[in-house]
Enzyme design. Structure first.
Site, PDB file in Angstrom:
ATOM      1  N   ASN A  13     -10.412   0.293   0.851  1.00  0.00           N
ATOM      2  CA  ASN A  13      -8.948   0.334   0.764  1.00  0.00           C
ATOM      3  C   ASN A  13      -8.524  -0.155  -0.622  1.00  0.00           C
ATOM      4  O   ASN A  13      -8.673  -1.328  -0.943  1.00  0.00           O
ATOM      5  CB  ASN A  13      -8.384  -0.571   1.871  1.00  0.00           C
TER       6      ASN A  13
ATOM      7  N   CYS B 260       0.823  -1.220   0.000  1.00  0.00           N
ATOM      8  CA  CYS B 260       0.000   0.000   0.000  1.00  0.00           C
ATOM      9  C   CYS B 260       0.851   1.261   0.000  1.00  0.00           C
ATOM     10  O   CYS B 260       0.335   2.350  -0.234  1.00  0.00           O
ATOM     11  CB  CYS B 260      -0.928   0.006   1.210  1.00  0.00           C
TER      12      CYS B 260
ATOM     13  N   HIS C  84      -2.837   6.989   3.260  1.00  0.00           N
ATOM     14  CA  HIS C  84      -3.384   5.777   2.656  1.00  0.00           C
ATOM     15  C   HIS C  84      -4.719   5.491   3.341  1.00  0.00           C
ATOM     16  O   HIS C  84      -4.820   5.513   4.569  1.00  0.00           O
ATOM     17  CB  HIS C  84      -2.405   4.619   2.845  1.00  0.00           C
TER      18      HIS C  84
HETATM   19  O1  UT7 Z   1      -3.820  -1.463   3.539  1.00  0.00           O
HETATM   20  C1  UT7 Z   1      -3.018  -2.262   4.339  1.00  0.00           C
HETATM   21  C2  UT7 Z   1      -3.151  -1.876   5.700  1.00  0.00           C
HETATM   22  N1  UT7 Z   1      -4.259  -2.564   6.320  1.00  0.00           N
HETATM   23  C3  UT7 Z   1      -4.772  -2.034   7.406  1.00  0.00           C
HETATM   24  O2  UT7 Z   1      -4.375  -0.969   7.796  1.00  0.00           O
HETATM   25  C4  UT7 Z   1      -5.809  -2.808   8.198  1.00  0.00           C
HETATM   26  C5  UT7 Z   1      -5.529  -2.620   9.659  1.00  0.00           C
HETATM   27  N2  UT7 Z   1      -6.480  -3.275  10.524  1.00  0.00           N
HETATM   28  C6  UT7 Z   1      -7.736  -2.874  10.686  1.00  0.00           C
HETATM   29  O3  UT7 Z   1      -8.153  -1.937  10.052  1.00  0.00           O
HETATM   30  C7  UT7 Z   1      -8.604  -3.553  11.726  1.00  0.00           C
HETATM   31  O4  UT7 Z   1      -7.785  -4.344  12.547  1.00  0.00           O
HETATM   32  C8  UT7 Z   1      -9.747  -4.395  11.111  1.00  0.00           C
HETATM   33  C9  UT7 Z   1     -10.759  -3.489  10.449  1.00  0.00           C
HETATM   34  C10 UT7 Z   1      -9.169  -5.359  10.083  1.00  0.00           C
HETATM   35  C11 UT7 Z   1     -10.441  -5.193  12.196  1.00  0.00           C
HETATM   36  O5  UT7 Z   1     -10.962  -4.340  13.184  1.00  0.00           O
HETATM   37  P1  UT7 Z   1     -10.784  -4.725  14.723  1.00  0.00           P
HETATM   38  O6  UT7 Z   1     -11.481  -3.706  15.528  1.00  0.00           O
HETATM   39  O7  UT7 Z   1      -9.311  -4.900  14.941  1.00  0.00           O
HETATM   40  O8  UT7 Z   1     -11.594  -6.060  14.823  1.00  0.00           O
HETATM   41  P2  UT7 Z   1     -11.087  -7.493  15.321  1.00  0.00           P
HETATM   42  O9  UT7 Z   1     -10.232  -8.115  14.265  1.00  0.00           O
HETATM   43  O10 UT7 Z   1     -10.515  -7.341  16.675  1.00  0.00           O
HETATM   44  O11 UT7 Z   1     -12.456  -8.297  15.374  1.00  0.00           O
HETATM   45  C12 UT7 Z   1     -13.471  -7.971  16.297  1.00  0.00           C
HETATM   46  C13 UT7 Z   1     -14.640  -8.912  16.080  1.00  0.00           C
HETATM   47  C14 UT7 Z   1     -14.281 -10.390  15.954  1.00  0.00           C
HETATM   48  O12 UT7 Z   1     -15.283 -11.121  16.610  1.00  0.00           O
HETATM   49  P3  UT7 Z   1     -15.033 -11.776  18.055  1.00  0.00           P
HETATM   50  O13 UT7 Z   1     -13.879 -12.684  17.878  1.00  0.00           O
HETATM   51  O14 UT7 Z   1     -14.741 -10.602  18.952  1.00  0.00           O
HETATM   52  O15 UT7 Z   1     -16.332 -12.443  18.332  1.00  0.00           O
HETATM   53  C15 UT7 Z   1     -14.351 -10.654  14.475  1.00  0.00           C
HETATM   54  O16 UT7 Z   1     -14.699 -11.981  14.189  1.00  0.00           O
HETATM   55  O17 UT7 Z   1     -15.297  -8.553  14.848  1.00  0.00           O
HETATM   56  C16 UT7 Z   1     -15.477  -9.746  14.066  1.00  0.00           C
HETATM   57  N3  UT7 Z   1     -15.413  -9.383  12.667  1.00  0.00           N
HETATM   58  C17 UT7 Z   1     -16.512  -9.071  11.949  1.00  0.00           C
HETATM   59  N4  UT7 Z   1     -17.805  -8.995  12.259  1.00  0.00           N
HETATM   60  C18 UT7 Z   1     -18.669  -8.625  11.310  1.00  0.00           C
HETATM   61  C19 UT7 Z   1     -14.324  -9.280  11.884  1.00  0.00           C
HETATM   62  N5  UT7 Z   1     -14.687  -8.898  10.646  1.00  0.00           N
HETATM   63  C20 UT7 Z   1     -16.031  -8.756  10.657  1.00  0.00           C
HETATM   64  C21 UT7 Z   1     -16.976  -8.377   9.696  1.00  0.00           C
HETATM   65  N6  UT7 Z   1     -18.272  -8.309  10.059  1.00  0.00           N
HETATM   66  N7  UT7 Z   1     -16.628  -8.057   8.430  1.00  0.00           N
END
Ligand code: UT7
Length: 330
Positions: free
Chosen positions: A287, A117, A257
């Site tokens: 993204n 990215c 980004h």
């Molecule tokens: O371009 C390259 C750079 N990439 C990035 O910068 C991405 C960086 N990371 C992020 O933006 C975030 O970490 C995410 C958006 C990917 C995830 O957000 P988060 O607040 O860190 O969520 P998490 O991974 O801690 O997940 C929280 C919960 C989980 O459920 P449990 O285990 O707490 O029950 C996931 O299973 O949210 C759940 N979850 C979803 N629920 C509904 C994860 N994805 C989804 C979804 N819809 N799409």
């Protein structure tokens, strides 16, 4: 050899495929919701390319937009640098060579930059160097991605995050004038390579038709990349400011980004910068990796937000893990 005093951004362009997929559309096939995606990322929709459309097609769309908007001819392009993680072909040929051919250009240098990215940030500085050394008179720097082709559509942790699209700028030699690229910083932390990668398909681990296809698509440790992004965004701002004896008040726009609006809020809070200094359009495009910054620049220009003499800081971060930024006097 004639070395120019300044290297400037002369024009910008962008193209996104017409098919717009909202969060609600995605929720019909993936276990997710508009509420989750918006509250965790700021994304409302993304544009996805159809089957048969390649990254080079998106890139050519962006270059044609640039030429049309600025009344330029393709022959004014002296080199093509494409930043992408989603090449038309695995390994070779470079997708930039396909773009050169599709634009009807001959013999000018064309190559790809693989810096995730952060690719556009890297490519812009490489273009700066080529023009500053007098090697070429101008370069079209493109960020283009068809991320939908490498996305695991069964993984809700990643598939809701990405979109397809392309953006580009024309960099050329100039007098002290608008668009001057003042400085860039480029970094990588290879120890974090596994946090965001496509594990199979390269020489490390070839594609294996016996394995489930999901394991051969993009995988990400979202939390690790999130923490990295918030940290390095602040580091790049500080480094660019101190290298150029500036304070944040000297900067009119930060164009980050577009990965997650929460990354920007957290970094702005940590840096004590008003969030309105950051341009965001993730809601409409999600993204788009290396394409996100030039797409944002194109939108800002169209909306009349970029004014002559303003100082613009671009900041990228992503797979590699790579990060960096450019400082531009618009
Ligand atoms: O371009 C390259 C750079 N990439 C990035 O910068 C991405 C960086 N990371 C992020 O933006 C975030 O970490 C995410 C958006 C990917 C995830 O957000 P988060 O607040 O860190 O969520 P998490 O991974 O801690 O997940 C929280 C919960 C989980 O459920 P449990 O285990 O707490 O029950 C996931 O299973 O949210 C759940 N979850 C979803 N629920 C509904 C994860 N994805 C989804 C979804 N819809 N799409």
């Amino acid at each position: 050899m004639n070395r120019p005093a300044h290297v400037c951004i002369r024009a910008v362009g962008a193209y996104v495929p017409p098919r717009r997929v909202t969060n609600d559309d995605l929720a019909k096939t993936v276990d997710t919701s508009d509420e989750w995606i918006r509250s965790h990322t700021g994304i409302g929709a993304r544009h996805l390319a159809d089957e048969g459309v390649a990254t080079s097609d998106l890139a050519v769309g962006a270059v044609k937009d640039l030429l049309k908007r600025h009344g330029l001819q393709a022959e004014e392009i002296g080199a093509i640098i494409l930043a992408t993680a989603t090449q038309d072909f695995l390994g070779f040929p470079a997708t930039a060579c396909i773009i050169q051919d599709k634009l009807g250009l001959k013999t000018i240098p064309a190559f790809d930059v693989a810096a995730g990215c952060t690719g556009f940030i890297y490519a812009l500085e490489i273009a700066h160097g080529l023009v500053a050394m007098g090697t070429v008179r101008s370069v079209v720097v493109i960020g283009a991605e068809k991320l939908s082709a490498v996305t695991d559509w069964n993984d809700r942790n990643t598939c809701v995050l990405f979109g397809d699209g392309a953006g580009c700028v024309l960099v050329e030699a100039g007098e002290a004038r608008d668009g001057d690229i003042i400085d860039s910083v480029l970094h990588a932390e290879g120890s974090g390579a596994s946090f965001l990668c496509i594990p199979r398909g390269g020489t490390h681990a070839p594609l294996d038709p016996a394995l489930p296809p999901q394991g051969q698509k993009l995988q990400m440790d979202g939390r690790a990349v999130y923490n990295f992004a918030v940290r390095v965004l602040g580091e790049v701002v500080d480094e660019l400011l101190s290298r150029n004896q500036m304070t944040i008040e000297d900067v009119d726009w930060i164009v980050p980004h577009q990965a997650n609006s929460r990354i920007i809020s957290a970094a702005a809070k940590r840096l004590k910068i008003d969030q309105s200094k950051f341009f965001m359009n993730i809601e409409d495009y999600a993204n788009t990796s290396a394409a996100s910054i030039p797409i944002a620049l194109r939108e800002m220009e169209e909306q009349g937000l970029l004014k002559s003499g303003q100082v613009v800081m671009t900041i990228g971060f992503g797979a590699g893990l790579t990060y960096g930024g450019n400082l531009i006097r618009w």
